[in-house]
Design a protein around this motif. Structure first.
Motif, PDB file in Angstrom:
ATOM      1  N   LYS A 172       0.818  -1.218   0.000  1.00  0.00           N
ATOM      2  CA  LYS A 172       0.000   0.000   0.000  1.00  0.00           C
ATOM      3  C   LYS A 172       0.854   1.271   0.000  1.00  0.00           C
ATOM      4  CE  LYS A 172      -3.811  -2.254   2.436  1.00  0.00           C
ATOM      5  NZ  LYS A 172      -4.583  -2.326   3.689  1.00  0.00           N
ATOM      6  N   SER A 173       1.999   1.206   0.662  1.00  0.00           N
ATOM      7  CA  SER A 173       2.855   2.392   0.763  1.00  0.00           C
ATOM      8  C   SER A 173       4.313   1.960   0.878  1.00  0.00           C
ATOM      9  CB  SER A 173       2.462   3.229   1.981  1.00  0.00           C
ATOM     10  OG  SER A 173       2.657   2.486   3.166  1.00  0.00           O
ATOM     11  N   ALA A 174       5.202   2.951   0.806  1.00  0.00           N
ATOM     12  CA  ALA A 174       6.637   2.678   0.945  1.00  0.00           C
ATOM     13  C   ALA A 174       6.960   2.188   2.354  1.00  0.00           C
ATOM     14  CB  ALA A 174       7.436   3.936   0.630  1.00  0.00           C
ATOM     15  N   GLN A 175       6.232   2.708   3.355  1.00  0.00           N
ATOM     16  CA  GLN A 175       6.441   2.282   4.738  1.00  0.00           C
ATOM     17  C   GLN A 175       6.070   0.813   4.927  1.00  0.00           C
ATOM     18  OE1 GLN A 175       7.865   4.125   7.048  1.00  0.00           O
ATOM     19  NE2 GLN A 175       7.728   2.518   8.598  1.00  0.00           N
ATOM     20  N   ALA A 176       4.962   0.397   4.290  1.00  0.00           N
ATOM     21  CA  ALA A 176       4.535  -1.005   4.368  1.00  0.00           C
ATOM     22  C   ALA A 176       5.553  -1.913   3.693  1.00  0.00           C
ATOM     23  CB  ALA A 176       3.172  -1.161   3.713  1.00  0.00           C
ATOM     24  N   ALA A 177       6.101  -1.459   2.544  1.00  0.00           N
ATOM     25  CA  ALA A 177       7.119  -2.242   1.833  1.00  0.00           C
ATOM     26  C   ALA A 177       8.367  -2.410   2.703  1.00  0.00           C
ATOM     27  CB  ALA A 177       7.479  -1.550   0.520  1.00  0.00           C
ATOM     28  N   LEU A 178       8.776  -1.336   3.389  1.00  0.00           N
ATOM     29  CA  LEU A 178       9.957  -1.395   4.257  1.00  0.00           C
ATOM     30  C   LEU A 178       9.732  -2.345   5.433  1.00  0.00           C
ATOM     31  CD1 LEU A 178      12.765  -0.295   4.981  1.00  0.00           C
ATOM     32  CD2 LEU A 178      11.653   1.570   6.188  1.00  0.00           C
TER      33      LEU A 178
ATOM     34  N   SER B 179      15.529   3.352   1.393  1.00  0.00           N
ATOM     35  CA  SER B 179      14.887   3.403   2.711  1.00  0.00           C
ATOM     36  C   SER B 179      15.368   2.261   3.607  1.00  0.00           C
ATOM     37  CB  SER B 179      13.368   3.356   2.568  1.00  0.00           C
ATOM     38  OG  SER B 179      12.970   2.207   1.856  1.00  0.00           O
ATOM     39  N   TYR B 180      15.610   1.092   3.014  1.00  0.00           N
ATOM     40  CA  TYR B 180      16.091  -0.063   3.787  1.00  0.00           C
ATOM     41  C   TYR B 180      17.500   0.202   4.325  1.00  0.00           C
ATOM     42  CZ  TYR B 180      17.364  -4.908   4.852  1.00  0.00           C
ATOM     43  OH  TYR B 180      17.790  -6.052   5.486  1.00  0.00           O
ATOM     44  N   SER B 181      18.360   0.743   3.454  1.00  0.00           N
ATOM     45  CA  SER B 181      19.746   1.044   3.871  1.00  0.00           C
ATOM     46  C   SER B 181      19.757   2.129   4.937  1.00  0.00           C
ATOM     47  CB  SER B 181      20.575   1.495   2.668  1.00  0.00           C
ATOM     48  OG  SER B 181      20.571   0.520   1.665  1.00  0.00           O
ATOM     49  N   ARG B 182      18.899   3.157   4.759  1.00  0.00           N
ATOM     50  CA  ARG B 182      18.834   4.257   5.734  1.00  0.00           C
ATOM     51  C   ARG B 182      18.380   3.746   7.100  1.00  0.00           C
ATOM     52  NH1 ARG B 182      15.299   7.150   3.158  1.00  0.00           N
ATOM     53  NH2 ARG B 182      16.764   7.900   1.613  1.00  0.00           N
ATOM     54  N   ALA B 183      17.394   2.850   7.076  1.00  0.00           N
ATOM     55  CA  ALA B 183      16.889   2.294   8.334  1.00  0.00           C
ATOM     56  C   ALA B 183      17.950   1.434   9.011  1.00  0.00           C
ATOM     57  CB  ALA B 183      15.634   1.459   8.068  1.00  0.00           C
TER      58      ALA B 183
ATOM     59  N   VAL C 195      21.213   1.768   8.792  1.00  0.00           N
ATOM     60  CA  VAL C 195      22.251   2.639   9.351  1.00  0.00           C
ATOM     61  C   VAL C 195      21.734   3.354  10.592  1.00  0.00           C
ATOM     62  CG1 VAL C 195      23.629   4.703   8.904  1.00  0.00           C
ATOM     63  CG2 VAL C 195      23.447   2.953   7.150  1.00  0.00           C
ATOM     64  N   LYS C 196      20.466   3.792  10.530  1.00  0.00           N
ATOM     65  CA  LYS C 196      19.894   4.572  11.635  1.00  0.00           C
ATOM     66  C   LYS C 196      19.699   3.715  12.878  1.00  0.00           C
ATOM     67  CE  LYS C 196      16.078   7.750  12.556  1.00  0.00           C
ATOM     68  NZ  LYS C 196      14.827   8.313  12.037  1.00  0.00           N
ATOM     69  N   PHE C 197      19.229   2.490  12.695  1.00  0.00           N
ATOM     70  CA  PHE C 197      18.933   1.628  13.838  1.00  0.00           C
ATOM     71  C   PHE C 197      19.988   0.529  13.992  1.00  0.00           C
ATOM     72  CE2 PHE C 197      14.816   3.238  12.315  1.00  0.00           C
ATOM     73  CZ  PHE C 197      14.451   3.951  13.435  1.00  0.00           C
ATOM     74  N   ASN C 198      21.231   0.882  13.720  1.00  0.00           N
ATOM     75  CA  ASN C 198      22.327  -0.072  13.865  1.00  0.00           C
ATOM     76  C   ASN C 198      22.618  -0.286  15.345  1.00  0.00           C
ATOM     77  OD1 ASN C 198      24.544  -1.675  13.526  1.00  0.00           O
ATOM     78  ND2 ASN C 198      25.894  -0.048  12.837  1.00  0.00           N
ATOM     79  N   VAL C 199      22.576  -1.543  15.773  1.00  0.00           N
ATOM     80  CA  VAL C 199      22.792  -1.838  17.199  1.00  0.00           C
ATOM     81  C   VAL C 199      24.248  -1.626  17.594  1.00  0.00           C
ATOM     82  CG1 VAL C 199      20.872  -3.450  17.419  1.00  0.00           C
ATOM     83  CG2 VAL C 199      23.080  -4.308  16.652  1.00  0.00           C
ATOM     84  N   ASN C 200      25.138  -1.635  16.614  1.00  0.00           N
ATOM     85  CA  ASN C 200      26.568  -1.483  16.902  1.00  0.00           C
ATOM     86  C   ASN C 200      27.062  -0.056  16.696  1.00  0.00           C
ATOM     87  OD1 ASN C 200      26.700  -4.290  17.319  1.00  0.00           O
ATOM     88  ND2 ASN C 200      27.009  -4.658  15.150  1.00  0.00           N
TER      89      ASN C 200
END
Length: 568
Positions: free
Chosen positions: A55-61, A152-156, A158-163
């Protein structure tokens, strides 16, 4: 009869394809592999059973994140429940490209999953011809969807990298090692360069940073005198050494140096000194980061060695996953494989050799203490990685245990039992964690109060404006008094001017009357103004009118005086 359905995940959505009869043996032939590239032949093998667009880019991610982690998303579950035939004479087999997703689907739906063989070849063809098999989807739209989802996948990630906290430590220790090499190389260059002019200084001062500061301070050795002895003592921190430098400068065998060469040496030594200063700042930064990310490991083995272990493992999580035997020889991989190849003795320690414990142990006990230390390092790294509140209590206790073990090897004094030490550590850690949580809650409450006050101030912005207006009206009497005083002063200043202007003509009187009439007209035009302003204007006009009334009386008095003089 078995019917194979292949699940294909695309940036545009999920697609389920029904694969017609395919020979698994013939699939490996080069002719059949080449036929996958032809859309006409491939279309006869595969048909689209169902398609579920996102439905949206957010749903795809969200769906792609779930697939990458091997989790069945709610959208995928609904899609397969709706479109996958699971009842009938023909047994359905679902083909999936990823084995992790296949295992999750098998648990969820209890169906047979196929991942290799035919599925891999069919997936290759689907990836190539997907936009042609789905109606209404063009190649350009498919590539745009892939590009947007990839970004968007790569950005997410990098942003939520646990390390992300470990990465700062890894970069800092790498830069620290590089700075050590560079400072050493540059200092040797300064020694060699300045040694032509003052060769005796190399033997007196051995420290690189101190030598560079002295080269910067001394400059031309012939200009060195008793007056500069205090400054030398400040740098060297030793009066005897400073006196030795002064004596050596007087009887030096070095060559004379030109001013331009001396300027270049001083500039270069200044760069080396600044690099050494930055290295100290970087080491302090690394110490603060280690106390936040891995406090127990830093307390046990030191900040620098702990950072090297994290850097070599790749992250704190990876280090926590390693067994103690791996941590023991971490950094000595070459020696290990060489020993295995030549069937020699394997190394006893790697990076942990740089800790103080192994150096203090006797030669026969180095292997035993390194094994014990690696065991404690593994425990500390796991506590740091998986604890919610970072504290250094366990690290301090583990360090005490290593110290006790060292003394046991030397004197034979029995150390405390591990259970007793850990009980004490757990008790202290809970108290410290409770204290830290209490402080965090206090900070959170203060922050919320501050935000609430800001919101109230923003909400009361209009009322504050009204209050300011009222204050302005209340201030008007003070302003009126000030204006009265100013008007009186101007009137007093005008009185002598009016007396001096005794020869004022009747034409000037007419002009003044006209000006007063114009002012009266303006006052009538400005009736719409506030009452406070009206009062101000009326008062100022009355004050200004007083000297104007006084001025016509002056010529009359002058005439009377002249008549009296004539009569006399």
């Amino acid at each position: 009869m078995v019917v194979l359905h292949v699940l294909f995940e695309h940036a545009a959505g999920y697609a389920l394809f029904a694969v017609k009869e395919v020979e698994e043996i013939g699939m490996l032939l080069p002719q059949v592999e080449a036929s996958v590239l032809n859309i006409g032949k491939f279309n006869s093998m595969v048909s689209l059973a169902a398609f579920f667009p996102f439905k949206s880019a957010q749903a795809a991610l969200e769906n792609m994140n779930a697939i990458s982690e091997g989790v069945v998303h709610a959208d995928l579950k609904l899609f397969l429940e709706t479109n996958l035939p699971r009842s009938g004479k023909k047994k359905a087999v679902l083909g999936v490209s990823d084995s992790k997703v296949g295992a999750a689907l098998q648990e969820e739906f209890d169906i047979s999953i196929q991942t290799g063989g035919v599925v891999a070849e069919v997936t290759r063809g689907l990836r190539l011809h997907f936009h042609s098999l789905v109606k209404g989807l063009t190649g350009q739209a498919a590539s745009k969807a892939q590009l947007g989802l990839g970004h968007s996948y790569s950005r997410a990630k990098v942003k939520f990298n646990v390390n992300r906290a470990d990465n700062m430590i890894i970069q800092s220790i790498a830069l620290l090692d590089q700075l050590d090499k560079d400072i050493n190389t540059f200092s040797m260059r300064v020694r060699e360069w300045y040694g032509y002019h003052f060769p005796e200084l190399v033997k007196i001062v051995s420290d690189n940073s101190m030598y560079c500061r002295l080269a910067q301070l001394i400059g031309n050795r012939k200009e060195l005198s008793e007056e500069s002895l205090e400054r030398l003592e400040e740098v060297v921190m030793d009066s005897a050494k400073a006196q030795a430098i002064l004596d050596a400068s007087r009887s030096s065998m070095g060559m004379d140096i030109s001013p331009i060469d001396l300027i270049n040496i001083e500039r270069f030594s200044n760069r080396v000194v600044s690099l050494a200063g930055y290295r100290l700042e970087l080491q302090e930064y690394l110490r603060s980061r280690m106390s936040q990310v891995a406090p127990n490991l830093a307390a046990l083995i030191g900040e620098v060695v702990g950072a090297r272990l994290i850097s070599h493992a790749g992250s704190l999580t990876n280090l926590a996953k390693y067994p103690a035997s791996t941590v023991q020889i971490l950094g000595a991989e070459k020696a290990l494989f060489r020993a295995l190849k030549t069937r020699g003795n394997t190394p006893k320690y790697g990076l942990i050799f740089h800790s103080t414990f192994i150096g203090r142990a006797a030669a026969k006990n180095k292997g035993r203490i390194s094994r014990y230390l690696a065991n404690k390092c593994t425990i500390a790294s796991r506590i740091d990685c998986f604890s919610e509140v970072p504290t250094s209590v366990f690290g301090d206790k583990l360090r005490e245990q290593v110290e006790e073990r060292l003394s046991f090897y030397e004197t034979g004094e029995l150390p405390r039992k591990n259970v007793d030490v850990m009980k004490e550590a757990v008790k202290e850690a809970t108290d410290v964690a409770a204290e830290i949580k209490r402080k965090q809650e206090k900070k959170e409450k203060k922050r919320k109060k501050r935000e609430q006050k800001m919101k109230e101030l923003e909400a009361n912005g209009d009322t504050n404006g009204d209050v300011e207006m009222e204050n302005g009206e209340a201030d008007t009497p003070v302003a009126k008094k000030k204006k009265k005083k100013e008007a009186e002063e101007t009137a007093e200043a005008e009185e002598p001017a009016a007396e001096n202007g005794a020869a004022e003509t009747p034409g000037k009187k007419k002009k003044k009357r006209k000006a007063e009439a114009e002012q009266a007209a303006e006052n009538e035009a400005e009736e719409t103004e506030t009452p406070s302003k009206k009062k101000k204007k009326i008062k100022t006009e009355s004050v200004e009118a007083e000297p104007a009334d006084e001025s016509p009386e002056t010529p009359v008095t002058e005439k009377k005086k002249k008549k009296k003089k004539a009569a006399e």
